[in-house]
Design a protein around this motif. Structure first.
Motif, PDB file in Angstrom:
ATOM      1  N   LEU A  51     -18.794   1.110  17.531  1.00  0.00           N
ATOM      2  CA  LEU A  51     -17.376   1.428  17.402  1.00  0.00           C
ATOM      3  C   LEU A  51     -17.135   2.504  16.346  1.00  0.00           C
ATOM      4  N   LEU A  52     -16.488   3.607  16.744  1.00  0.00           N
ATOM      5  CA  LEU A  52     -16.119   4.698  15.836  1.00  0.00           C
ATOM      6  C   LEU A  52     -17.309   5.157  15.001  1.00  0.00           C
ATOM      7  N   TRP A  53     -18.464   5.212  15.636  1.00  0.00           N
ATOM      8  CA  TRP A  53     -19.724   5.464  14.933  1.00  0.00           C
ATOM      9  C   TRP A  53     -19.672   6.727  14.071  1.00  0.00           C
ATOM     10  N   ASP A  54     -19.217   7.824  14.625  1.00  0.00           N
ATOM     11  CA  ASP A  54     -19.240   9.090  13.883  1.00  0.00           C
ATOM     12  C   ASP A  54     -18.235   9.104  12.741  1.00  0.00           C
ATOM     13  N   LEU A  55     -17.231   8.250  12.805  1.00  0.00           N
ATOM     14  CA  LEU A  55     -16.289   8.135  11.699  1.00  0.00           C
ATOM     15  C   LEU A  55     -16.775   7.141  10.650  1.00  0.00           C
ATOM     16  N   ARG A  56     -17.516   6.133  11.078  1.00  0.00           N
ATOM     17  CA  ARG A  56     -17.975   5.089  10.157  1.00  0.00           C
ATOM     18  C   ARG A  56     -19.270   5.445   9.438  1.00  0.00           C
ATOM     19  N   PHE A  57     -20.095   6.331  10.049  1.00  0.00           N
ATOM     20  CA  PHE A  57     -21.431   6.572   9.506  1.00  0.00           C
ATOM     21  C   PHE A  57     -21.757   8.054   9.403  1.00  0.00           C
ATOM     22  N   ASP A  66     -15.691   6.452   2.458  1.00  0.00           N
ATOM     23  CA  ASP A  66     -14.265   6.770   2.459  1.00  0.00           C
ATOM     24  C   ASP A  66     -13.553   6.329   3.732  1.00  0.00           C
ATOM     25  N   PHE A  67     -14.304   5.826   4.745  1.00  0.00           N
ATOM     26  CA  PHE A  67     -13.652   5.421   5.989  1.00  0.00           C
ATOM     27  C   PHE A  67     -13.086   4.019   5.833  1.00  0.00           C
ATOM     28  N   VAL A  68     -11.884   3.828   6.323  1.00  0.00           N
ATOM     29  CA  VAL A  68     -11.125   2.629   6.030  1.00  0.00           C
ATOM     30  C   VAL A  68     -11.851   1.344   6.421  1.00  0.00           C
ATOM     31  N   LEU A  69     -12.493   1.303   7.571  1.00  0.00           N
ATOM     32  CA  LEU A  69     -13.127   0.063   8.014  1.00  0.00           C
ATOM     33  C   LEU A  69     -14.388  -0.272   7.235  1.00  0.00           C
ATOM     34  N   ASN A  70     -14.879   0.666   6.427  1.00  0.00           N
ATOM     35  CA  ASN A  70     -16.052   0.397   5.598  1.00  0.00           C
ATOM     36  C   ASN A  70     -15.676  -0.129   4.218  1.00  0.00           C
ATOM     37  N   ARG A  71     -14.403  -0.231   3.920  1.00  0.00           N
ATOM     38  CA  ARG A  71     -13.962  -0.748   2.630  1.00  0.00           C
ATOM     39  C   ARG A  71     -13.906  -2.269   2.684  1.00  0.00           C
ATOM     40  N   GLY A  72     -14.390  -2.893   1.636  1.00  0.00           N
ATOM     41  CA  GLY A  72     -14.477  -4.341   1.608  1.00  0.00           C
ATOM     42  C   GLY A  72     -13.164  -5.043   1.859  1.00  0.00           C
ATOM     43  N   ALA A  73     -12.077  -4.460   1.383  1.00  0.00           N
ATOM     44  CA  ALA A  73     -10.772  -5.090   1.549  1.00  0.00           C
ATOM     45  C   ALA A  73     -10.351  -5.181   3.006  1.00  0.00           C
ATOM     46  N   TYR A  74     -10.974  -4.347   3.864  1.00  0.00           N
ATOM     47  CA  TYR A  74     -10.595  -4.321   5.276  1.00  0.00           C
ATOM     48  C   TYR A  74     -11.526  -5.148   6.161  1.00  0.00           C
ATOM     49  N   ALA A 142       0.524   1.894   4.853  1.00  0.00           N
ATOM     50  CA  ALA A 142      -0.839   1.349   4.770  1.00  0.00           C
ATOM     51  C   ALA A 142      -1.731   2.168   3.848  1.00  0.00           C
ATOM     52  N   ALA A 143      -1.467   3.481   3.768  1.00  0.00           N
ATOM     53  CA  ALA A 143      -2.288   4.359   2.937  1.00  0.00           C
ATOM     54  C   ALA A 143      -1.768   4.480   1.511  1.00  0.00           C
ATOM     55  N   SER A 144      -0.673   3.819   1.199  1.00  0.00           N
ATOM     56  CA  SER A 144      -0.072   3.953  -0.125  1.00  0.00           C
ATOM     57  C   SER A 144      -0.870   3.169  -1.165  1.00  0.00           C
ATOM     58  N   PRO A 145      -0.803   3.578  -2.434  1.00  0.00           N
ATOM     59  CA  PRO A 145      -1.542   2.879  -3.501  1.00  0.00           C
ATOM     60  C   PRO A 145      -1.220   1.398  -3.584  1.00  0.00           C
ATOM     61  N   ALA A 146      -0.019   1.024  -3.179  1.00  0.00           N
ATOM     62  CA  ALA A 146       0.378  -0.384  -3.259  1.00  0.00           C
ATOM     63  C   ALA A 146      -0.502  -1.288  -2.409  1.00  0.00           C
ATOM     64  N   PHE A 147      -1.163  -0.716  -1.384  1.00  0.00           N
ATOM     65  CA  PHE A 147      -1.968  -1.531  -0.471  1.00  0.00           C
ATOM     66  C   PHE A 147      -3.463  -1.226  -0.579  1.00  0.00           C
ATOM     67  N   GLU A 148      -3.891  -0.594  -1.652  1.00  0.00           N
ATOM     68  CA  GLU A 148      -5.314  -0.299  -1.820  1.00  0.00           C
ATOM     69  C   GLU A 148      -6.122  -1.565  -2.065  1.00  0.00           C
ATOM     70  N   ALA A 149      -5.657  -2.428  -2.946  1.00  0.00           N
ATOM     71  CA  ALA A 149      -6.399  -3.644  -3.283  1.00  0.00           C
ATOM     72  C   ALA A 149      -6.162  -4.747  -2.263  1.00  0.00           C
ATOM     73  N   SER A 150      -4.952  -4.819  -1.756  1.00  0.00           N
ATOM     74  CA  SER A 150      -4.595  -5.854  -0.790  1.00  0.00           C
ATOM     75  C   SER A 150      -3.961  -5.174   0.418  1.00  0.00           C
ATOM     76  N   PRO A 151      -4.738  -4.979   1.492  1.00  0.00           N
ATOM     77  CA  PRO A 151      -4.267  -4.169   2.625  1.00  0.00           C
ATOM     78  C   PRO A 151      -2.998  -4.699   3.285  1.00  0.00           C
ATOM     79  N   LEU A 152      -2.337  -3.795   3.969  1.00  0.00           N
ATOM     80  CA  LEU A 152      -1.149  -4.126   4.743  1.00  0.00           C
ATOM     81  C   LEU A 152      -1.480  -5.183   5.791  1.00  0.00           C
ATOM     82  N   ARG A 153      -0.588  -6.152   5.911  1.00  0.00           N
ATOM     83  CA  ARG A 153      -0.702  -7.169   6.945  1.00  0.00           C
ATOM     84  C   ARG A 153       0.516  -7.071   7.855  1.00  0.00           C
TER      85      ARG A 153
END
Length: 228
Positions: A51-57, A66-74, A142-153
Motif C-alpha cells: 500500500l502506497l509503497w513509493d510514498l511510504r518507503f 516524513d510520511f504520515v502513515l509511518n509516524r507512530g501516532a498514526y 489534520a496537518a495542524s500542530p494541534a494534532f501532531e501528538a494526538s492525531p485527528l479523529r
C-alpha cells in the motif's frame, strides 16, 4: 471478492470511528495506491505491504519518516482524508483490498475515480464524498500542530450520513443500495446472495426453456478431455 454476509445487527455496521490520516495529494492513482509489483499473486494475500509503497518507503526499502502513515501516532489509522480524484487510473481492485488489509475502513475525498469508487463500495470500503472546501478544511486541521501528538479523529455515521469532526457535522450521500449494504454488513456478493431464491428460480426457468445451456462449460470440457 469474498462474500461477507453476517448475522450481526445493523447497529454494529452503522459507524466508523478512529484516527484520520491526511493524504493531501490530488489525482492519487491506483498505480500509486497499489504498485504493479504487488499484483503477482493469485489471491488477495499480502497487499497491505504494498500500500502506497513509493510514498511510504525509499528505494532501498527503508521507511520515509516524513510520511504520515509511518509516524507512530498514526498506527491504527482507520480513515484517510484525501484530495480530489482519489483512486483514478487503472481498474485494479487490489488498491481497495490493500487499503482494507492495512486497516483502512473509509476514505473521505471531494471526488473519486469512478471505477475505484465502485470497487470500494462493492467491497465495503466506505468512500465518502464531501465538498472540496470541507475536505480542505479537514486536511488543514489534520496537518495542524494541534494534532501532531494526538492525531485527528473522525466519526462517520452511515445511518445518518454524517461525518463528525472538531469542525462540526458534514453531511454526505450514498445510494440506497450502498447504504443498505453497509448497514447490513454485506459486500456485493453477499448482497446478491440475499436474492438467492429468486436467482435459483430464474436459473431453473432458463434451463427449462433452453436445456442445452445447462452446464455447457462442464460438458464442453468433458468432451474435449475425451478427445485428448
Amino acid at each position: 471478492m469474498t462474500p461477507t454476509p453476517t448475522q450481526e445487527s445493523a447497529q454494529e455496521h452503522d459507524r466508523i470511528e478512529g484516527i484520520a490520516a491526511p493524504i493531501p495529494i490530488a489525482n492519487l492513482d491506483t498505480d500509486q495506491i497499489m504498485p504493479k509489483q504487488f499484483l503477482r499473486g493469485i489471491d488477495k494475500a499480502g497487499l497491505a505491504q504494498g500500500l502506497l509503497w513509493d510514498l511510504r518507503f525509499h528505494g532501498d526499502g527503508s521507511p520515509r519518516e516524513d510520511f504520515v502513515l509511518n509516524r507512530g501516532a498514526y498506527a491504527g489509522t482507520r480513515i484517510l482524508v484525501a484530495d480530489a480524484n482519489f483512486g483514478c487510473g487503472s481498474s485494479r481492485e487490489h488498491a481497495v483490498w490493500g487499503l482494507q488489509q492495512y486497516g483502512i475502513e473509509a476514505v473521505i475525498a471531494p471526488s473519486f475515480g469512478e471505477i475505484f469508487y465502485s470497487n470500494a463500495m462493492n467491497n465495503r470500503l466506505l468512500a465518502v464524498m464531501l465538498p472540496e472546501a470541507d475536505v480542505q478544511a479537514l486536511l488543514g486541521l489534520a496537518a495542524s500542530p494541534a494534532f501532531e501528538a494526538s492525531p485527528l479523529r473522525l466519526e462517520i455515521d452511515v445511518r445518518r450520513l454524517e461525518v463528525r469532526s472538531p469542525l462540526g457535522t458534514h453531511g454526505f450521500t450514498l445510494s440506497p443500495r450502498h447504504r443498505a449494504m453497509f448497514l447490513e454488513g454485506l459486500d456485493l456478493i453477499g448482497a446478491s446472495l440475499a436474492h438467492r431464491a429468486a436467482i435459483d428460480a430464474f436459473a431453473q426457468r432458463h434451463w427449462a426453456a433452453q436445456p442445452w445451456t445447462r452446464d455447457v462449460a462442464r460438458r464442453t470440457k468433458a468432451r474435449l478431455d475425451g478427445l485428448a
